[in-house]
Design an enzyme around this catalytic site. Structure first.
Site, PDB file in Angstrom:
ATOM      1  N   TYR A  45       0.851  -1.193   0.000  1.00  0.00           N
ATOM      2  CA  TYR A  45       0.000   0.000   0.000  1.00  0.00           C
ATOM      3  C   TYR A  45       0.881   1.234   0.000  1.00  0.00           C
ATOM      4  O   TYR A  45       1.838   1.316   0.768  1.00  0.00           O
ATOM      5  CB  TYR A  45      -0.890   0.024   1.246  1.00  0.00           C
ATOM      6  N   GLU A  47      -0.511   4.789  -0.560  1.00  0.00           N
ATOM      7  CA  GLU A  47      -1.330   5.980  -0.839  1.00  0.00           C
ATOM      8  C   GLU A  47      -0.500   7.238  -0.674  1.00  0.00           C
ATOM      9  O   GLU A  47       0.253   7.380   0.297  1.00  0.00           O
ATOM     10  CB  GLU A  47      -2.551   6.005   0.082  1.00  0.00           C
ATOM     11  N   ASP A 196      -6.311  13.411 -25.307  1.00  0.00           N
ATOM     12  CA  ASP A 196      -6.303  12.017 -24.858  1.00  0.00           C
ATOM     13  C   ASP A 196      -5.604  11.235 -25.972  1.00  0.00           C
ATOM     14  O   ASP A 196      -6.201  10.956 -27.011  1.00  0.00           O
ATOM     15  CB  ASP A 196      -7.757  11.556 -24.667  1.00  0.00           C
ATOM     16  N   THR A 222      -3.559   5.887 -22.091  1.00  0.00           N
ATOM     17  CA  THR A 222      -3.403   4.562 -21.513  1.00  0.00           C
ATOM     18  C   THR A 222      -1.980   4.113 -21.830  1.00  0.00           C
ATOM     19  O   THR A 222      -1.290   4.739 -22.638  1.00  0.00           O
ATOM     20  CB  THR A 222      -4.395   3.547 -22.128  1.00  0.00           C
ATOM     21  N   LYS A 225      -2.006   0.234 -25.100  1.00  0.00           N
ATOM     22  CA  LYS A 225      -2.420   0.114 -26.513  1.00  0.00           C
ATOM     23  C   LYS A 225      -1.159   0.106 -27.386  1.00  0.00           C
ATOM     24  O   LYS A 225      -0.354  -0.815 -27.268  1.00  0.00           O
ATOM     25  CB  LYS A 225      -3.371   1.266 -26.859  1.00  0.00           C
ATOM     26  N   ARG A 231      -1.733  -2.666 -18.586  1.00  0.00           N
ATOM     27  CA  ARG A 231      -3.031  -1.977 -18.620  1.00  0.00           C
ATOM     28  C   ARG A 231      -3.023  -0.861 -17.566  1.00  0.00           C
ATOM     29  O   ARG A 231      -2.834  -1.143 -16.377  1.00  0.00           O
ATOM     30  CB  ARG A 231      -4.108  -3.022 -18.304  1.00  0.00           C
TER      31      ARG A 231
HETATM   32  N1  DSN Z   1     -11.731   0.457 -25.324  1.00  0.00           N
HETATM   33  C1  DSN Z   1     -10.764   1.324 -25.947  1.00  0.00           C
HETATM   34  C2  DSN Z   1     -10.765   1.185 -27.409  1.00  0.00           C
HETATM   35  O1  DSN Z   1     -11.023   0.098 -27.868  1.00  0.00           O
HETATM   36  O2  DSN Z   1     -10.483   2.128 -28.112  1.00  0.00           O
HETATM   37  C3  DSN Z   1     -10.933   2.717 -25.525  1.00  0.00           C
HETATM   38  O3  DSN Z   1     -10.853   2.780 -24.153  1.00  0.00           O
END
Ligand code: DSN
Length: 412
Positions: A45, A47, A196, A222, A225, A231
Site C-alpha cells: 500500500y 497511498e 487524450d 493509456t 495500446k 493496462r
Molecule cells: N476500449 C478502448 C478502445 O477500444 O479504443 C478505448 O478505451
C-alpha cells in the site's frame, strides 16, 4: 496454481496465439512487463506520492514510482507525469477535475465520429458531470479545423478536447493550440486544451507524429495500446500549477492506493518504448496498417485510408452486412476485430456499419507487410464467402499465426 484459472489461462493463450488480433486498442506486452505486474510490489500500500506517503515501508516503491515518472517524462518530453491512474477513463476523470469545474463546457468530437465514452457520452460520468458540445468531422471524414474554430466561437467552451478512439488520420495539435490561443485572445476567455492520446501513444513515443505534450495543457493516455505496456493510465503536463491539481485529482480525489506493481511495469514499458527497436516496431505498425487498408481498397472495398495504426472498413457498403455480423464472421475464422461506427453511419451503435482494424498487436508478433496484405485477402474472403468456406479461411489464418512469435515469450 488454481486449476480452473490455469485451465482458462491456457485456453486464452491458445486463443491469442492461434488467432490474428486486429483490435486497434490491444497489444502484447513483453515478458518483463508481465512479470512486473505479477511481482511482490502488488502487496504494498502506498497511498500518496513518493516521499509523501500515508504508509510506512515505501522506500522501495518510492524508487519504483520515481523511476516510472522520470522515464515517462523523458519518453514524452513532458515536465510532469502522474503514473498512478488505473486506466485511461480514470486518467480522464482526474484530468477533467484538474482542468474544469462541474457544469463547465467541454468541446469534443462527435462520439459517432470516433470519440471515447469519457468524451461526453450520456452513459459515462463525463456527460453527467460536465456540459458537452461537439464538433463533427468534415465531409471527407477528416478533422476540419475551420469547423472546430467555428464551434469554439459558437459554444465558448472551457475546454477543447482532442484525441480519439477510431480516427485513422494524423491530428494537427499545433493548429488546435493556435485555435484555442486565438479564441482566448479575441474573447478574453480562458479555454484550456486537453489531448487524450491513448490510441496514438506509441506513435507519439516513436516520434512519428506531432507530440501533443508540446501543445496541450494536459495530455492523458493509456499505457497498454500502441505503447505495449501494462493496462493502465498516465497524465502529463508542462504546467506546474496544473501538475499539482492533477496529483490531488488522482489521489485522494479519484483513487486510493496506487498499483505499484503496474507502475513498475509501466517503468519497464517506458524504457522499452524509448529505444530504436520500438521506433522500428512502429514503422512496421504503420506499414502493415497501410498495406492491409490498401489491399482491401485494391479489392474494391470501402476503406478509410490510414496515417496511424488503424483504419475503418465500411462493411455495409462493401459486403451488405453490418459491423456486428462482420465481427462475428471474422471471429469464426480466428480474426478478432470490433464493430465500429463510421463517419455518417446510419446504423445504431449496437450494429454499426464498420469494423475498426489495427495492426499494433499483430506487428508485435512479427507480422510483416506481405502478411498484412494476405490478411486483407482473408478478411475479404471471410466476409464474402459461403458458410462452407469459412473452415478453409480458418486454416489459412492458423498457417500465418503458426509462424509468429509465441505471445507468452515476447521480449523486447
Ligand atoms: N476500449 C478502448 C478502445 O477500444 O479504443 C478505448 O478505451
Amino acid at each position: 496454481m488454481d486449476k480452473e484459472i490455469a485451465r482458462l489461462e491456457a485456453l486464452e493463450l491458445k486463443r491469442q496465439n492461434e488467432g490474428i488480433e486486429l483490435i486497434a486498442s490491444e497489444n502484447y506486452p513483453s515478458v518483463d512487463v508481465r512479470a512486473a505486474q505479477g511481482s511482490i510490489f502488488t502487496a504494498k500500500y502506498a497511498e500518496g506520492y513518493p516521499g509523501k506517503r500515508y504508509y510506512g515501508g515505501c522506500e522501495v516503491v518510492d524508487q519504483v514510482e520515481n523511476l516510472a515518472i522520470e522515464r515517462c517524462k523523458s519518453l514524452f518530453h513532458a515536465a510532469f507525469a502522474n503514473v498512478q491512474p488505473h486506466s485511461g477513463s480514470q486518467a480522464n476523470f482526474a484530468a477533467y477535475r484538474a482542468l474544469v469545474k462541474p457544469g463547465d463546457k467541454i468541446l469534443s468530437l462527435t462520439l459517432n465520429d470516433g470519440g471515447h465514452l469519457t468524451h461526453g457520452s450520456n452513459v459515462s460520468f463525463s456527460a453527467n458531470t460536465y456540459s458537452f458540445a461537439f464538433y463533427p468531422l468534415g465531409d471527407d471524414g477528416k478533422l476540419d479545423y475551420d469547423i472546430i474554430r467555428q464551434r469554439l466561437f459558437e459554444e465558448r467552451p472551457n475546454l477543447l478536447l482532442a484525441g480519439y478512439s477510431a480516427y485513422p488520420f494524423t491530428i494537427d495539435f499545433r493548429r488546435m493550440r493556435e485555435l484555442v490561443d486565438e479564441y482566448n485572445a479575441s474573447t478574453g476567455e480562458r479555454c484550456l486544451f486537453m489531448v487524450d492520446m491513448a490510441h496514438i501513444a506509441g506513435q507519439v513515443a516513436s516520434g512519428k507524429c506531432q507530440n501533443p505534450c508540446d501543445y496541450a495543457d494536459i495530455v492523458t493516455s493509456t499505457t497498454h495500446k500502441t505503447l505495449r505496456g501494462p493496462r493502465g493510465g498516465i497524465i502529463l503536463t508542462n504546467d506546474e500549477a496544473l501538475a499539482k491539481k492533477v496529483n490531488s485529482a488522482v489521489f485522494p480525489f479519484t483513487q486510493g492506493g496506487p498499483l505499484e506493481h503496474v507502475i513498475a511495469a509501466k517503468a519497464i514499458a517506458f524504457a522499452e518504448a524509448n529505444t530504436d527497436g520500438f521506433r522500428a516496431y512502429f514503422d512496421g505498425v504503420l506499414a502493415n496498417t497501410r498495406a492491409c487498408n490498401d489491399e482491401l481498397a485494391r479489392l474494391g472495398r470501402k476503406v478509410s485510408g490510414t496515417e496511424n495504426h488503424l483504419f475503418l472498413l465500411d462493411v455495409l457498403s462493401s459486403y451488405g452486412i453490418n459491423g456486428l455480423e462482420a465481427q462475428l464472421r471474422l471471429e469464426r475464422v480466428g480474426i478478432t476485430t470490433n464493430k465500429n461506427m463510421i463517419h455518417g453511419d446510419t446504423l445504431s451503435p449496437k450494429y454499426c456499419s464498420g469494423l475498426r482494424i489495427g495492426f499494433a498487436a499483430a506487428t508485435s508478433r512479427g507480422c510483416d507487410a506481405e502478411q498484412a496484405r494476405t490478411i486483407a485477402r482473408l478478411i475479404d474472403k471471410a466476409l464474402s464467402c459461403g458458410e462452407d468456406e469459412l473452415d478453409c479461411v480458418r486454416l489459412e489464418v492458423r498457417a500465418i499465426t503458426a509462424g509468429w512469435k509465441d505471445i507468452s515469450k515476447l521480449v523486447f
